[in-house]
Design an enzyme around this catalytic site. Structure first.
Site, PDB file in Angstrom:
ATOM      1  N   PRO A 158       0.867  -0.835  -0.126  1.00  0.00           N
ATOM      2  CA  PRO A 158       0.398   0.248   0.032  1.00  0.00           C
ATOM      3  C   PRO A 158       1.121   1.267  -0.226  1.00  0.00           C
ATOM      4  O   PRO A 158       0.493   2.486  -0.137  1.00  0.00           O
ATOM      5  CB  PRO A 158      -1.024  -0.324   1.707  1.00  0.00           C
ATOM      6  CG  PRO A 158       0.250  -0.979   1.496  1.00  0.00           C
ATOM      7  CD  PRO A 158       0.540  -1.849   1.185  1.00  0.00           C
ATOM      8  N   GLU A 174       2.641  -7.940   8.086  1.00  0.00           N
ATOM      9  CA  GLU A 174       3.418  -5.494   8.127  1.00  0.00           C
ATOM     10  C   GLU A 174       3.926  -5.974   6.969  1.00  0.00           C
ATOM     11  O   GLU A 174       3.822  -4.623   7.175  1.00  0.00           O
ATOM     12  CB  GLU A 174       3.080  -6.024   9.525  1.00  0.00           C
ATOM     13  CG  GLU A 174       2.400  -6.197  10.917  1.00  0.00           C
ATOM     14  CD  GLU A 174       1.196  -5.431   9.778  1.00  0.00           C
ATOM     15  OE1 GLU A 174       0.820  -3.994   9.589  1.00  0.00           O
ATOM     16  OE2 GLU A 174      -0.064  -6.506  10.569  1.00  0.00           O
ATOM     17  N   ARG A 234      -4.999  -9.140 -20.749  1.00  0.00           N
ATOM     18  CA  ARG A 234      -6.335  -9.253 -21.673  1.00  0.00           C
ATOM     19  C   ARG A 234      -5.967  -8.238 -23.011  1.00  0.00           C
ATOM     20  O   ARG A 234      -6.295  -7.764 -23.297  1.00  0.00           O
ATOM     21  CB  ARG A 234      -7.448  -8.261 -20.848  1.00  0.00           C
ATOM     22  CG  ARG A 234      -7.003  -7.136 -20.503  1.00  0.00           C
ATOM     23  CD  ARG A 234      -8.229  -6.596 -19.474  1.00  0.00           C
ATOM     24  NE  ARG A 234      -9.576  -6.514 -19.714  1.00  0.00           N
ATOM     25  CZ  ARG A 234      -9.964  -5.074 -20.748  1.00  0.00           C
ATOM     26  NH1 ARG A 234      -8.380  -4.286 -20.960  1.00  0.00           N
ATOM     27  NH2 ARG A 234     -11.461  -5.481 -21.011  1.00  0.00           N
ATOM     28  N   ASP A 236     -11.221   1.047 -23.830  1.00  0.00           N
ATOM     29  CA  ASP A 236     -11.175   1.241 -22.512  1.00  0.00           C
ATOM     30  C   ASP A 236     -10.973   2.117 -21.562  1.00  0.00           C
ATOM     31  O   ASP A 236     -10.257   3.227 -22.326  1.00  0.00           O
ATOM     32  CB  ASP A 236     -10.764  -0.152 -21.835  1.00  0.00           C
ATOM     33  CG  ASP A 236     -11.165  -1.354 -22.000  1.00  0.00           C
ATOM     34  OD1 ASP A 236     -12.485  -1.772 -22.301  1.00  0.00           O
ATOM     35  OD2 ASP A 236     -10.389  -2.764 -21.854  1.00  0.00           O
TER      36      ASP A 236
END
Ligand code: SAM
Length: 254
Positions: free
Chosen positions: A90, A117, A155, A169
């Site tokens: 993150p 963690e 994809r 897209d």
């Protein structure tokens, strides 16, 4: 051919995804090759320990550098090259379609899936070339982010999607995609009949393209004004686009 070497504590999470949906074609045809490296195979002792308590105290456990180092050495030995090493966290930069496109045109990478963690910083400093986040929320592991990257790259491989639909897209031209409609032309609901926007039934390709561009601009301006600013700065908006945006926000707030 793109090859991803995935270092993970949960290799079993990958198989079902790679065997499903349109992206399966990319894996079956080996356009995207995936080699899974179960991290416990590189751990020591009868318990094959891969984590320990953090120095300085604090909650949770931290992934040990040594098993990760051994896994990476095994990857290098088998591949014979030194690919990018991506760590999902993150604290990384949020993954974008531009990065996905770059990956899709490259030769692959090592993907490190964190757990607990996180990973001993010394290993990250020494080996990791990119830190990638999926967004501002915390998952329990890096396997879902790795699957997200695999899916997004797969994809884009030639022949995976029935038509080159990814060119329309969201994000491929820097904007969000216009809304889509399908049969019936009138959807009868208890709240009344809901028609399809008439222009889409007109068969007039130029008008349909202009309508879609307008919808795409207005949707992006409403939800992601940052993308409008970036498209403008990159010179990707023409005078017709600016007219649409002025109608949407006549006070020039965009
Ligand atoms: N303590 C870490 C922090 O606060 O930044 C979170 C650790 S998380 C519980 C465990 C693992 O999940 C991370 O090491 C990472 O590999 C993965 N992860 C969690 N959220 C993620 C996100 N938003 N993007 C990418 N990876 C994520």
């Amino acid at each position: 051919m793109i090859r991803f070497d995935i270092v993970t504590l949960f290799p079993e999470l990958f198989g079902p995804h790679m065997a499903s949906g349109v992206t399966r074609r990319a894996f079956d045809s080996r356009q995207v090759q995936v080699r899974l490296w179960p991290l416990r195979d590189f751990a020591d002792g009868p318990y094959r320990r891969v984590d320990d308590r953090p120095f300085g105290g604090g909650p949770g456990m931290v992934m040990l550098a040594q098993p990760l180092q051994r896994a990476l050495e095994a990857v290098h030995a088998e591949r014979g090259d030194l690919p990018a090493v991506v760590h999902f966290t993150p604290t990384g930069r949020t993954l974008t379609q531009a990065q996905v496109q770059e990956m899709a045109a490259g030769s692959g990478a090592v993907l490190l899936c964190g757990r607990y963690e996180g990973v001993d910083q010394r290993f990250l400093d020494r080996h990791v070339t990119q830190e990638v986040s999926l967004g501002d929320y915390v998952l329990s592991g890096g396997e879902l982010p790795a699957l997200v990257l695999l899916d997004a790259v797969a994809r884009l491989q030639p022949g995976v999607l029935p038509a080159p639909s990814h060119e329309q897209d969201s994000f491929s031209d820097g904007l969000l995609e216009a809304p889509a409609y399908t049969r019936p032309e009138q959807w009868v609901t208890p709240a009344g009949a809901l028609p399809v926007p008439p222009v889409l039934l007109s068969g007039h390709h130029a008008q349909i393209a202009a309508w879609r561009r307008g919808q795409s601009l207005v949707l992006t301006a409403k939800r992601r004004p940052d993308l409008i600013a970036a498209a403008r700065a990159a010179g990707r908006l023409d005078e017709a686009d600016e007219r649409v945006l002025r109608q949407f926000a006549p006070d020039d707030t965009l």
